[in-house]
Design an enzyme around this catalytic site. Sequence first.
Site, short mmCIF file in Angstrom:
data_model
loop_
_atom_site.label_atom_id
_atom_site.label_comp_id
_atom_site.label_asym_id
_atom_site.label_seq_id
_atom_site.Cartn_x
_atom_site.Cartn_y
_atom_site.Cartn_z
N GLU A 108 36.44 39.18 30.82
CA GLU A 108 36.82 37.81 31.15
C GLU A 108 36.23 36.82 30.15
O GLU A 108 35.08 36.93 29.75
CB GLU A 108 36.35 37.47 32.56
CG GLU A 108 36.87 38.41 33.65
CD GLU A 108 38.38 38.33 33.83
OE1 GLU A 108 39.01 37.38 33.31
OE2 GLU A 108 38.93 39.22 34.51
N CYS A 180 33.77 36.71 41.97
CA CYS A 180 33.57 37.12 40.58
C CYS A 180 33.53 35.91 39.66
O CYS A 180 32.58 35.71 38.90
CB CYS A 180 34.68 38.08 40.16
SG CYS A 180 34.58 39.71 40.92
N HIS A 206 35.51 42.99 34.56
CA HIS A 206 36.21 43.47 35.75
C HIS A 206 36.57 44.94 35.55
O HIS A 206 37.19 45.29 34.55
CB HIS A 206 37.50 42.67 36.00
CG HIS A 206 37.34 41.60 37.02
ND1 HIS A 206 37.72 40.29 36.79
CD2 HIS A 206 36.86 41.63 38.29
CE1 HIS A 206 37.47 39.56 37.88
NE2 HIS A 206 36.94 40.37 38.79
#
Length: 240
Positions: A108, A180, A206
């Site tokens: 991410e 998250c 992730h």
Amino acid sequence: MPPLESEDAAATPLRVHLTGFGPFRHHAVNASWEAVRPLDGTALTALTPADGAKPPGLPTARPVELSCSLIPVKYASALSLVPALHARPQYDLVIHCGVSGGNRIHLERRARKFGYEQLDVDGQLAPAASDTRRGFPQPEWESCPEELVTNIDTARLCRVAQRRGIEHVAPSDDAGLYLCEFTYYTSLASARTQEPQSPTPVLFVHVPPADQPYSIEQLTAALRVIIWAATHPGDPGEEE
């Protein structure tokens, strides 16, 4: 990402802390924590997908010492536990791991300040601002922008991982607006607040559920590759 190497500190281990999440919803066993926890108390000495052994012919590189901790899937837990990781310059890199759907590992890139409208495992919502947006309305986060972006080159890490046999990995700009991404924003903002001139690098990874397609052992091996690539840009083994 600021350089983590220096001639004076060449023999000093880099310190990397990883977090994973506890159970939530249908994830009675959270693959993120299962993948992270075998790394606690271990060390890396070279870029390899499995055992950290130094391949022949590569120069000695700065080793990496790993530590790990679990974060419950609760907004309050993220707000109390994550800033403590940045309270003093104790780590050279912080990596948060969470589980998501699909069959890819996603690295991410960004985290948003508001938009957290889902209940955590205690049935609680994120703090609400005066305009009802939920996220980070508290005074300590006031100066933080609407989104924060990691200073780690996620596209490069994906390329390194793919060269090392981790096929299903990709960069991402959408961390899901749940715990998250909330944790990611908390960490990026805390790093920025504690060390404005040189914030500790932060990354969010992730992972897919176990065996979709990677086993837990394979996910742990993938994390080793990602950690090494993030802490050793330009490592001689990177282009193999």
